[in-house]
Design an enzyme around this catalytic site. Structure first.
Site, short mmCIF file in Angstrom:
data_model
loop_
_atom_site.label_atom_id
_atom_site.label_comp_id
_atom_site.label_asym_id
_atom_site.label_seq_id
_atom_site.Cartn_x
_atom_site.Cartn_y
_atom_site.Cartn_z
N HIS A 1 21.28 15.67 86.29
CA HIS A 1 21.76 14.65 87.24
C HIS A 1 21.66 15.15 88.68
CE1 HIS A 1 23.27 10.70 87.41
NE2 HIS A 1 24.55 10.94 87.58
N ASP B 1 17.45 11.40 89.92
CA ASP B 1 17.00 11.50 88.53
C ASP B 1 16.81 10.12 87.91
OD1 ASP B 1 19.99 11.56 88.86
OD2 ASP B 1 19.91 11.16 86.71
N ASN C 1 24.19 5.06 89.26
CA ASN C 1 25.42 4.88 90.04
C ASN C 1 25.27 5.31 91.49
OD1 ASN C 1 26.93 3.75 87.97
ND2 ASN C 1 27.59 5.74 87.19
N TYR D 1 27.93 21.94 88.51
CA TYR D 1 26.93 20.89 88.36
C TYR D 1 25.54 21.33 88.84
CZ TYR D 1 31.14 18.00 87.94
OH TYR D 1 32.34 17.47 87.56
N ASN E 1 28.76 8.71 92.30
CA ASN E 1 29.01 7.27 92.43
C ASN E 1 29.61 6.87 93.78
OD1 ASN E 1 31.51 8.36 91.99
ND2 ASN E 1 32.13 6.94 90.39
#
Length: 293
Positions: free
Chosen positions: A20, A92, A113, A15, A67
């Site tokens: 994100h 973001d 989230n 990631y 989240n």
């Protein structure tokens, strides 16, 4: 007094460069600027501590997934006795164009989230947000796929350069002066950059496309939209479908006529538009609008 700067993202190498994860990317830049390392890892909270004058501040990268970010933030804030009003969160935001950011204290999650989780765990929204623009996904691309995609080489360079420098300066002002001063300075910048002047021109270009050609049209248009949004003078560039399914319509806003002329002479416009023309049933219906003075 202790203050907390949180970068939101997802942990793990896969990631690392995703849109994100812009919160992680920028909080890493802040740590480098202050010459500190993330050398504490407790209860899914990777953080560093340092002090300037009478203010101790902590940089945090929650090691939960996005989240569940609130779990880490509430743990650190309670452990170090940090008030919500002394928390700054970097994350973001698709509703802000890439290359800019906005600062705001309090308010709703805006559908994010990570912010939803913070509000739920802190039981209030009285923290400062630095919302970093990643822009909207191109037509035909799903939101989840877009936010979990990597920045382009050019975007990475801009993110590591001018954007990071501005965010670092904004964080320093928010920390050592006040979030309101930072907000007034940097929100004014974005408002001036994207202010819709009386010279602004809007373009509405309708296309009648057969059902069997729609997917190809949207795929081809996505490339045009992505490249056009990066042009100097482009304020808005979207593709919409009419509710009756009859039209696929480009809606654009440009700074002035000179911007449109430059756009029409760009290599991507001259290459892609003819391909789109092959997929429509009739000529593109283009209307230009100017604001009434």
């Amino acid at each position: 007094m202790t203050k907390l700067i949180v970068g939101l993202g997802n942990p793990g190498e896969e990631y690392k460069n995703h849109r994100h994860n812009v919160g992680f990317i920028l909080v890493d830049k802040i740590a480098t600027h202050f010459n500190i390392n993330f050398d504490n890892n407790k209860k899914k909270s990777l953080y560093s501590r340092t002090k300037y004058k009478d203010i101790e501040y902590i940089l945090l990268k929650p090691q939960t997934f996005m989240n569940l970010s609130g779990e880490s933030v509430i743990y650190i804030s309670k452990f170090f006795n940090i008030k919500s009003e002394d928390i700054i969160v970097i994350y973001d935001d698709m509703d802000i164009p890439f290359g800019t950011f906005k600062i705001k204290k309090g308010g709703s999650s805006g559908g994010h989230n990570g912010i939803k989780s913070l509000i739920a765990h802190l039981q209030n929204d009285d923290f400062t947000r630095i919302r970093v623009g990643i822009g909207r996904p191109p037509a035909g691309k799903k939101v989840n796929d877009y936010v979990l995609s990597s920045f382009s080489k050019k975007e990475k360079e801009e993110l590591s350069g001018v954007i990071a420098n501005d965010v670092i300066e904004a964080v320093k002002i928010a920390l050592f002066e006040s979030p309101i001063i930072a907000q007034n300075k940097y929100n004014k910048k974005i408002n001036n950059k994207y202010k819709r002047s009386r010279n602004m021109i809007k373009i509405v270009a309708r296309n009648i496309v057969k059902q069997e050609n729609k997917a190809k049209f949207i795929e081809t248009a996505s490339e045009l939209i992505e490249k056009s949004r990066k042009e100097d003078g482009c304020i808005l560039y979207d593709l919409c479908e009419s509710t009756d399914g009859k039209y696929l319509t480009f809606i654009e806003e440009w700074k002035d006529e000179k911007s449109i002329e430059s756009h029409n002479n760009s290599e991507h416009f001259k290459t892609i538009v003819p391909k789109l023309g092959e997929l429509v049933e009739t000529d593109m219906d283009v209307v230009l609008y100017k604001k009434i003075k």
